[in-house]
Write a protein that holds these residues in place. Structure first.
Motif, PDB file in Angstrom:
ATOM      1  N   HIS A 176      -9.448  -5.047   8.962  1.00 12.62           N
ATOM      2  CA  HIS A 176      -8.666  -3.595   8.847  1.00 12.62           C
ATOM      3  C   HIS A 176      -9.612  -2.707   9.577  1.00 12.62           C
ATOM      4  N   ARG A 177      -8.939  -2.062  10.558  1.00 13.99           N
ATOM      5  CA  ARG A 177     -10.120  -1.071  11.345  1.00 13.99           C
ATOM      6  C   ARG A 177     -10.047   0.198  10.832  1.00 13.99           C
ATOM      7  N   ILE A 178      -9.194   0.564  10.018  1.00 14.18           N
ATOM      8  CA  ILE A 178      -9.182   2.008   9.588  1.00 14.18           C
ATOM      9  C   ILE A 178      -9.854   1.919   8.086  1.00 14.18           C
ATOM     10  N   THR A 179      -9.347   1.076   7.093  1.00 13.96           N
ATOM     11  CA  THR A 179     -10.149   0.807   5.878  1.00 13.96           C
ATOM     12  C   THR A 179     -10.536  -0.454   5.570  1.00 13.96           C
ATOM     13  N   PRO A 180     -11.658  -0.867   6.060  1.00 19.22           N
ATOM     14  CA  PRO A 180     -11.966  -2.427   6.114  1.00 19.22           C
ATOM     15  C   PRO A 180     -12.276  -2.872   4.659  1.00 19.22           C
ATOM     16  N   GLU A 181     -12.431  -1.962   3.830  1.00 20.71           N
ATOM     17  CA  GLU A 181     -12.522  -2.427   2.326  1.00 20.71           C
ATOM     18  C   GLU A 181     -11.082  -3.351   1.644  1.00 20.71           C
ATOM     19  N   GLU A 182     -10.138  -2.946   2.375  1.00 18.60           N
ATOM     20  CA  GLU A 182      -8.767  -3.263   1.891  1.00 18.60           C
ATOM     21  C   GLU A 182      -9.066  -5.082   2.233  1.00 18.60           C
ATOM     22  N   GLN A 216       2.086   3.709   8.732  1.00 16.89           N
ATOM     23  CA  GLN A 216       0.627   3.342   9.071  1.00 16.89           C
ATOM     24  C   GLN A 216       0.586   2.471  10.367  1.00 16.89           C
ATOM     25  N   ILE A 244       0.869  -1.270  -0.029  1.00 16.42           N
ATOM     26  CA  ILE A 244       0.054   0.193   0.063  1.00 16.42           C
ATOM     27  C   ILE A 244       0.927   1.138   0.067  1.00 16.42           C
ATOM     28  N   CYS A 285      -3.234  -1.868  13.522  1.00 20.40           N
ATOM     29  CA  CYS A 285      -4.692  -1.508  13.017  1.00 20.40           C
ATOM     30  C   CYS A 285      -5.438  -2.540  12.045  1.00 20.40           C
TER      31      CYS A 285
END
Length: 226
Positions: A196-202, A176, A170, A180
């Motif tokens: 992923h607790r910041i960008t779960p779509e990852e 980062q 990434i 997280c």
């Protein structure tokens, strides 16, 4: 280069950084003045030669992928230092990433996507517990320390290489927080980004694989098709 099983257009190469004098001379001829200067700044002769050899190997591999002369390849750098090609190849955009440890270099290449790789030389005496408590998520720590002691070091390296491959993929590296997100680490568990607790779509975008490397090393690759 070797295809990554189950992936289309994704390849990796594991190469030795210890080369004969003739090989070193050939590889050094690919390098830019800036790369040669960076090498000259390294005081340790072994580290200096391995850095320069690694850059030459990377240029040769990317030359084969892009169809360009190895010496003519230009590099750009992202916000956090992730390298990329200055221009797309004739056959489309190509992502790449490299990692070196010990006497080996690992390079990952993807056609039409992003990639991150990590290679680690195993240290049987590594005091891994404090590292895991600092950089692993609560879930990863719980799973790691629930394993029998004799299995924990191997699981630590599985987790570390998968996490670092993703972070390099990434382009943020450890800027980062590595706590997280969760990756799999238990024996027999498929390599994966689990949460992923910041960008779960990852989780639905990035795929992880362990790579076959010689005894004494551990390696992983993270892939995202754009």
């Amino acid at each position: 280069m070797i295809p990554v099983p189950g992936e289309e257009g994704v390849f990796f190469e594991l190469a030795s950084l210890d080369r004969s004098e003739a090989e070193r001379k050939r590889l050094f001829a690919h390098l830019s003045p800036d790369e040669l200067l960076r090498g000259d700044r390294l005081l340790d002769p072994v580290k200096r030669e391995r850095f320069l050899v690694g850059r030459g190997i990377l240029r040769e591999l990317l030359g084969g992928a892009t169809g360009e002369e190895a010496r003519e390849i230009g590099f750009a750098s992202g916000e956090h230092g992730k390298p990329s090609l200055q221009r797309d190849a004739a056959n489309g955009p190509i992502g790449f990433n490299a990692s070196h440890s010990g006497s080996c270099l690992l390079v990952g290449v993807v056609f039409g996507g992003e990639v991150g790789v990590d290679l680690e030389e195993l240290r049987p005496d590594l005091d891994f517990a404090p590292i895991a408590r600092r950089y692993f998520s609560p879930r990863e720590q719980q799973e790691l320390f629930s394993l029998p002691w004799k299995e924990q070091l191997t699981a630590f390296y599985r987790c570390w290489t998968r996490k670092e491959a993703y972070l390099k993929g990434i382009g943020t590296g450890f800027s980062q927080p590595s706590t997280c997100f969760d990756v799999s680490l238990l024996p027999g568990e498929k390599p994966a980004l689990l949460a992923h607790r910041i960008t779960p779509e990852e989780v639905g975008i990035w795929r992880l694989h362990d790579l076959p490397v010689p005894t004494g090393y551990c390696a992983a690759i993270a892939i995202c098709n754009t």
